[in-house]
Design an enzyme around this catalytic site. Sequence first.
Site, PDB file in Angstrom:
ATOM      1  N   SER A  96      17.789 -52.396 -63.340  1.00 29.85           N
ATOM      2  CA  SER A  96      17.885 -53.019 -62.019  1.00 29.85           C
ATOM      3  C   SER A  96      16.949 -54.211 -61.873  1.00 29.85           C
ATOM      4  O   SER A  96      16.950 -54.873 -60.840  1.00 29.85           O
ATOM      5  CB  SER A  96      17.579 -51.991 -60.920  1.00 29.85           C
ATOM      6  OG  SER A  96      16.220 -51.593 -60.978  1.00 29.85           O
ATOM      7  N   ARG A 100      19.748 -47.511 -55.002  1.00 31.35           N
ATOM      8  CA  ARG A 100      19.910 -48.861 -54.459  1.00 31.35           C
ATOM      9  C   ARG A 100      21.193 -48.872 -53.621  1.00 31.35           C
ATOM     10  O   ARG A 100      22.259 -49.252 -54.091  1.00 31.35           O
ATOM     11  CB  ARG A 100      19.955 -49.879 -55.595  1.00 31.35           C
ATOM     12  CG  ARG A 100      18.608 -50.211 -56.190  1.00 31.35           C
ATOM     13  CD  ARG A 100      17.733 -51.000 -55.212  1.00 31.35           C
ATOM     14  NE  ARG A 100      18.443 -52.202 -54.753  1.00 31.35           N
ATOM     15  CZ  ARG A 100      18.427 -53.365 -55.391  1.00 31.35           C
ATOM     16  NH1 ARG A 100      17.700 -53.502 -56.492  1.00 31.35           N
ATOM     17  NH2 ARG A 100      19.101 -54.402 -54.919  1.00 31.35           N
ATOM     18  N   GLN A 152      12.784 -53.971 -67.456  1.00 30.19           N
ATOM     19  CA  GLN A 152      12.797 -52.504 -67.401  1.00 30.19           C
ATOM     20  C   GLN A 152      13.062 -51.932 -68.785  1.00 30.19           C
ATOM     21  O   GLN A 152      13.902 -52.428 -69.523  1.00 30.19           O
ATOM     22  CB  GLN A 152      13.874 -52.015 -66.425  1.00 30.19           C
ATOM     23  CG  GLN A 152      13.293 -51.554 -65.109  1.00 30.19           C
ATOM     24  CD  GLN A 152      14.372 -51.201 -64.104  1.00 30.19           C
ATOM     25  OE1 GLN A 152      15.486 -50.838 -64.477  1.00 30.19           O
ATOM     26  NE2 GLN A 152      14.048 -51.312 -62.841  1.00 30.19           N
ATOM     27  N   GLU A 183      15.717 -43.910 -57.854  1.00 28.81           N
ATOM     28  CA  GLU A 183      15.782 -44.841 -56.725  1.00 28.81           C
ATOM     29  C   GLU A 183      17.244 -45.166 -56.489  1.00 28.81           C
ATOM     30  O   GLU A 183      17.912 -45.723 -57.363  1.00 28.81           O
ATOM     31  CB  GLU A 183      15.019 -46.131 -56.995  1.00 28.81           C
ATOM     32  CG  GLU A 183      15.131 -47.103 -55.813  1.00 28.81           C
ATOM     33  CD  GLU A 183      14.572 -48.484 -56.079  1.00 28.81           C
ATOM     34  OE1 GLU A 183      14.043 -49.084 -55.137  1.00 28.81           O
ATOM     35  OE2 GLU A 183      14.685 -48.967 -57.227  1.00 28.81           O
ATOM     36  N   HIS A 217       8.216 -58.752 -53.163  1.00 30.12           N
ATOM     37  CA  HIS A 217       8.773 -59.227 -54.433  1.00 30.12           C
ATOM     38  C   HIS A 217       8.599 -60.733 -54.582  1.00 30.12           C
ATOM     39  O   HIS A 217       8.753 -61.482 -53.624  1.00 30.12           O
ATOM     40  CB  HIS A 217      10.268 -58.894 -54.522  1.00 30.12           C
ATOM     41  CG  HIS A 217      10.573 -57.438 -54.441  1.00 30.12           C
ATOM     42  ND1 HIS A 217      10.595 -56.753 -53.249  1.00 30.12           N
ATOM     43  CD2 HIS A 217      10.853 -56.524 -55.407  1.00 30.12           C
ATOM     44  CE1 HIS A 217      10.882 -55.477 -53.490  1.00 30.12           C
ATOM     45  NE2 HIS A 217      11.042 -55.317 -54.789  1.00 30.12           N
ATOM     46  N   LYS A 262       3.705 -51.539 -52.501  1.00 34.09           N
ATOM     47  CA  LYS A 262       4.433 -51.867 -53.729  1.00 34.09           C
ATOM     48  C   LYS A 262       4.559 -53.383 -53.858  1.00 34.09           C
ATOM     49  O   LYS A 262       4.868 -54.064 -52.883  1.00 34.09           O
ATOM     50  CB  LYS A 262       5.836 -51.251 -53.711  1.00 34.09           C
ATOM     51  CG  LYS A 262       6.683 -51.641 -54.937  1.00 34.09           C
ATOM     52  CD  LYS A 262       8.129 -51.188 -54.783  1.00 34.09           C
ATOM     53  CE  LYS A 262       8.999 -51.787 -55.891  1.00 34.09           C
ATOM     54  NZ  LYS A 262      10.426 -51.528 -55.674  1.00 34.09           N
TER      55      LYS A 262
END
Length: 218
Positions: free
Chosen positions: A200, A31, A204, A29, A116, A142
Amino acid sequence: MICIPIIDNTVEKALISAKEALKYGDIVEFRLDLLDNLTKFDIEKFAKIPSIITIRANWEGGAWKESNNKRIEFLKHAIKHGAKFIDVELKEEKNLELVTYRNEIGSKTKIIVSYHDFEKTPEINELIDVVEKELKIGDIAKFATFSNSKKDVLKILEVMNKYPGDIIAIGMGESGKLTRILGLRFGSILTFASMKGKSSAPGQIDVTKLKEILNLIE
């Protein structure tokens, strides 16, 4: 699929990191909101690499400081040049414009619509409502919410399980690590893992460690 976020602040570093990350993960991904002096030519380079192109708005926890119109134009450019995925926020008023543009030019880019919550995990019915709204717009839903308990983990996994193959769901934070490990088994199309020292989002897991865990539970 394991996705590794690339969070460097220059194009050159990001391309080098992506090459290394793809030795461990299936996709990266980018960013792009974290990059200095981003250009359309840069986006063409990123679009050639198996990736999610994300330019996260500052109102959704990102670092994009320029105009929203420029952000949308950059995402359209990624679509035009064949990016595998782009990520756009559910709260972005122009998300449908990106879908329309993709369809008009016949691009194969898949559009992830994301939500989010950096403080909590909403109730199951609220999460389902979010996912349903996202799937009415894009190809993949998502959500990434902060997990404060085992109950939150169970909520996330339950919602994931209702949309196998159409969802990416993440519990951020320490207790949310379980969603990153079990997500693929519960229907998430991918899980995020980090290269050493380059996380990120909170919670994680290092990609090498995650792969070891996934191999153990297969």
